[in-house]
Design a protein around this motif. Sequence first.
Motif, PDB file in Angstrom:
ATOM      1  N   GLN A 118       9.081  29.303 -14.548  1.00  0.00           N
ATOM      2  CA  GLN A 118       9.423  30.482 -13.765  1.00  0.00           C
ATOM      3  C   GLN A 118      10.312  31.438 -14.570  1.00  0.00           C
ATOM      4  O   GLN A 118      10.155  32.659 -14.478  1.00  0.00           O
ATOM      5  N   VAL A 119      11.250  30.873 -15.344  1.00  0.00           N
ATOM      6  CA  VAL A 119      12.104  31.709 -16.192  1.00  0.00           C
ATOM      7  C   VAL A 119      11.253  32.466 -17.203  1.00  0.00           C
ATOM      8  O   VAL A 119      11.443  33.673 -17.424  1.00  0.00           O
ATOM      9  N   ARG A 120      10.300  31.766 -17.826  1.00  0.00           N
ATOM     10  CA  ARG A 120       9.427  32.423 -18.820  1.00  0.00           C
ATOM     11  C   ARG A 120       8.595  33.531 -18.187  1.00  0.00           C
ATOM     12  O   ARG A 120       8.472  34.628 -18.755  1.00  0.00           O
ATOM     13  N   VAL A 121       8.031  33.248 -17.026  1.00  0.00           N
ATOM     14  CA  VAL A 121       7.202  34.250 -16.349  1.00  0.00           C
ATOM     15  C   VAL A 121       8.041  35.476 -15.986  1.00  0.00           C
ATOM     16  O   VAL A 121       7.633  36.617 -16.220  1.00  0.00           O
ATOM     17  N   TYR A 122       9.221  35.245 -15.441  1.00  0.00           N
ATOM     18  CA  TYR A 122      10.108  36.352 -15.066  1.00  0.00           C
ATOM     19  C   TYR A 122      10.500  37.147 -16.304  1.00  0.00           C
ATOM     20  O   TYR A 122      10.515  38.384 -16.296  1.00  0.00           O
ATOM     21  N   LEU A 123      10.815  36.430 -17.377  1.00  0.00           N
ATOM     22  CA  LEU A 123      11.217  37.082 -18.619  1.00  0.00           C
ATOM     23  C   LEU A 123      10.098  37.949 -19.173  1.00  0.00           C
ATOM     24  O   LEU A 123      10.322  39.108 -19.582  1.00  0.00           O
ATOM     25  N   LEU A 124       8.891  37.422 -19.172  1.00  0.00           N
ATOM     26  CA  LEU A 124       7.751  38.173 -19.700  1.00  0.00           C
ATOM     27  C   LEU A 124       7.438  39.385 -18.821  1.00  0.00           C
ATOM     28  O   LEU A 124       7.083  40.451 -19.335  1.00  0.00           O
ATOM     29  N   ASP A 125       7.579  39.231 -17.503  1.00  0.00           N
ATOM     30  CA  ASP A 125       7.347  40.371 -16.606  1.00  0.00           C
ATOM     31  C   ASP A 125       8.350  41.490 -16.882  1.00  0.00           C
ATOM     32  O   ASP A 125       7.990  42.673 -16.918  1.00  0.00           O
ATOM     33  N   MET A 126       9.614  41.120 -17.091  1.00  0.00           N
ATOM     34  CA  MET A 126      10.643  42.127 -17.365  1.00  0.00           C
ATOM     35  C   MET A 126      10.392  42.812 -18.702  1.00  0.00           C
ATOM     36  O   MET A 126      10.572  44.022 -18.839  1.00  0.00           O
TER      37      MET A 126
END
Length: 344
Positions: A118-126
């Motif tokens: 989830q951290v990776r997905v959020y980071l990539l979205d940002m």
Amino acid sequence: MINEMALLESRTLRGSVLDRTDVLDRVKTLSLLPDGMHVTTAMVAAYFEVGLEAVKSLVKDHRTELEASGYRLLTGEELRSFKNLSGIQSRTRSLALFSRRAVLNTAMLLRDSEVARQVRVYLLDMEYLARTQPVENPAPADATSLDARIDQRITHILGKTVVPMFNALIETSGEHRRELISLRAGVQRIEKRLHQHHTRLQRLEGPREDRPLAGVMASMDAMNGREFEERVAELLRRDGCTDVVVRGGGRDRGIDITALTPDGRCLVVQCKRFAPHLSITSPDIQKFAGAAKVLHDSEAALYVATCPFTRDALNIAAESGITAVHRGLLEEWSAGAPLSVLEV
């Protein structure tokens, strides 16, 4: 758009986004040690909801990269100094510490964790949004917002680092104890003034829902009972309380936390993480008052809740000498406003 696999495989790509540590708290609240800057291996494992060995194995495989992002292994005199300054009580001969950057780095390496994913997905979205937003004619930074962020950061440092250092020194000092208590009180007055100034700036910035502070209570609502108790204990330590012990469990005799106030009074705390639409009622306060005064002979008492109190409950709390920390007051306290009962 960069995909998740590229982030897992490329150290260069991971290094390019290490400053985005804010995504950690957007996914899940990251609890920190009393120094306000580090977490232990066990705390990293708890955050990512994996076993301790999974984190240790990852450190073994990627130690050089993690050390570059802030991972450290303390031993000897360096460990003793850190324990003294941070107030950690432990007999361990070594202590592994992760900075927030190192925790984010871990999220980009840990494959078998849903939280890390989830951290990776959020980071990539940002990152995607940052890359695709137009950059021509950028709006000038708002000076009021900048001042508010600076005030908030200084307040955080004072509460998370400077005050805990004074607490540790006071506990180990005999000859200069009075002078240290006086200096700590001065720091806390500065912290209070900064918070008051920060609050005034927030009023100028606009409605509460437009400010980062709005997420404070949301993160508490997502905690379980034990996590909420630990969070309240962190706030007590930040504001100069010593000997803070989270009791919890079925044998707590009606008390969740015990501590000493900055001026040495015996303090007891009850913590209730209730839904915002519920209320603390008068029987709740009466039960706590009995436990606080009769069983624990306390000199100060806090009833901390994530919900409102009924009028009768507030009246009984006032008559019993109990400070009722309702949802609104808890939000202000979390943001840096000291509770009057804890002030020297």
